[in-house]
Scaffold this motif. Structure first.
Motif: not given
Length: 445
Positions: A28-56
């Motif tokens: 995800i971080r590599r994809a962000a760099r491809e379009i000029g974005e900067q996101v602090a994505c890590d394993a914890r963020y992925i876990g929160r998305v999959e657990a439904g904590e991040i709904r959008c």
């Protein structure tokens, strides 16, 4: 790790496939760099998305995900509609953690949160506190201690105000928002049962004071804004909250610049930088440094301003971090360009100011209509001063196109100033049509 939580977003989990959460985050971080974005994505963020904590996801993540999975929508990726969740979670676009699967009433929490938020936006302190405590219309007993439900209502009110301001501007919101602020401080006076709740309530009340102060600021009520920012600063000092202190100083510096007190703007920004050094957030330091640059520009010190701009951009380039405050979601590259434009404008370098204002307008996410209108208003004024009346009129038309969505006294005042500057150029192509349209546009009262 996501494997230790129940997977409530199976669509997103399926996209990860055989990759570990850390590997997927790196992709995800590599994809962000491809379009000029900067996101602090890590394993914890992925876990929160999959657990439904991040709904959008926030807008930066949304752009990255849609780039990674062309043709997909957020719904295809397992996310909920933004309008249904914006402003309810730990940062914009994030829902609070879902209730335990053992709950017998899974929708009750959301429904009660909605009731509390509506109460904050519509009622006075007694009405709000009563609803928050489940007491109906009766006064709140003085012996009742404030708990998580009331603190969550304060936090929800802050996010709701920010959401409405993002979309529509401050006019019309200020008077309504003053009521939940009064309620928040009434809850502080009532006391809390636990230290953790007290800390959250102090932070929430302080952030609410800043949000209400900003609505006053953007509506041209500078004295009211200064009072609210001072209230937030006092709350920060009482609770020993450097993040809240930095935010209060940041807005105080912004207000001082707008009110024609540039030296105060420099001092407030520098005080904010000192508080922010405790937070490990380069983006926060970048914003405060830009506030300081604006003060130096107001003092006419081009050298000091230029030095602070260079430092601000260097800090910004370090990217986002988990320590970035929630309220800084607006501080993206477009805002960086806008603040630099304002510096060059204050230094009477109109062509350079117009260049950065144009970049800001081009970069701004169209979902944030208020900021888009602001950036285009800045561009129109800079172009008018730079001797490009036809381009200024075209930018002015773009602002007028947005005024049915945005109610901001600040933006209308900027556009009125541009119109006055363009009067001598009324015979230039396009200028007369803009002036006529502007003259027929209803003003805020």
């Amino acid at each position: 790790m996501a494997t230790s939580r129940e997977v409530r977003n199976p669509a997103f989990r399926q996209l990860r496939g055989q990759r570990s959460p850390g590997e997927f985050a790196a992709a995800i971080r590599r994809a962000a760099r491809e379009i000029g974005e900067q996101v602090a994505c890590d394993a914890r963020y992925i876990g929160r998305v999959e657990a439904g904590e991040i709904r959008c996801p926030n807008y930066a993540y949304e752009r990255v995900f849609l780039h990674m999975f062309p043709g997909s929508t957020l719904k295809d990726l397992g996310f909920s509609d933004r309008g249904a969740v914006r402003g309810r979670g730990p940062y914009p676009g994030v829902e609070p953690p879902p209730q335990s699967h053992t709950s017998q009433h899974p929708s009750q929490h959301t429904e009660e949160s909605d009731v509390r938020r509506r109460a904050f936006m519509a009622g006075g302190s007694a009405a709000l506190a009563a609803v928050s405590l489940g007491l109906g219309p009766a006064p709140v007993p003085s012996q009742r201690r404030v708990g998580d439900a009331e603190v969550s209502a304060v936090e929800a009110a802050v996010r709701q105000i920010r959401l409405l301001d993002d979309r529509h501007g401050a006019a019309g919101l200020y008077q309504r928002a003053a009521q939940p602020l009064e309620a928040a401080y009434a809850l502080l006076d009532a006391g809390t049962a636990r230290r953790s709740a007290a800390d959250r309530l102090h932070a929430g009340a302080g952030e609410l004071a800043i949000s209400v102060g900003w609505l006053a600021h953007d509506s041209g009520r500078f004295d009211d804004a200064r009072s609210h920012y001072a209230e937030a600063l006092a709350t920060a000092r009482v609770s020993g909250d450097p993040a809240l202190e930095a935010h209060a100083f940041c807005n105080t510096a912004f207000l001082a610049r707008d009110a024609g007190r540039p030296r105060e703007a420099v001092r407030a920004a520098q005080a904010g930088e000192q508080a922010a050094k405790q937070l490990s957030s380069p983006r926060l330091l970048s914003l405060l440094t830009l506030r300081e640059a604006g003060g130096w520009a107001g003092l006419g010190d081009r050298t000091a301003c230029s030095e602070r701009l260079v430092r601000a951009k260097s800090l910004f380039a370090q990217g986002t971090s988990d320590a970035d405050p929630e309220w800084m979601s607006f501080f993206v590259e477009a805002e960086l360009e806008m603040l630099e434009a304002q510096c060059w404008s204050a230094l009477d370098d109109w062509p350079r100011a117009a260049l950065h204002a144009e970049r800001a307008a081009e970069l701004q996410d169209p979902h944030f209509a208020r900021n888009l209108a602001l950036y285009r208003a800045q561009l129109a004024d800079d172009l008018a001063r730079a001797g490009a009346p036809d381009r200024a009129a075209a930018a002015g038309h773009q602002v007028l196109d947005l005024l049915d969505q945005v109610q901001s006294s600040r933006i209308q005042a900027m556009l009125a100033g541009t119109a006055r500057r363009l009067l001598p150029e009324r015979r230039t192509a396009g200028v007369s049509a803009f002036l006529e349209r502007h003259a027929s546009t209803p003003r805020l009262v």
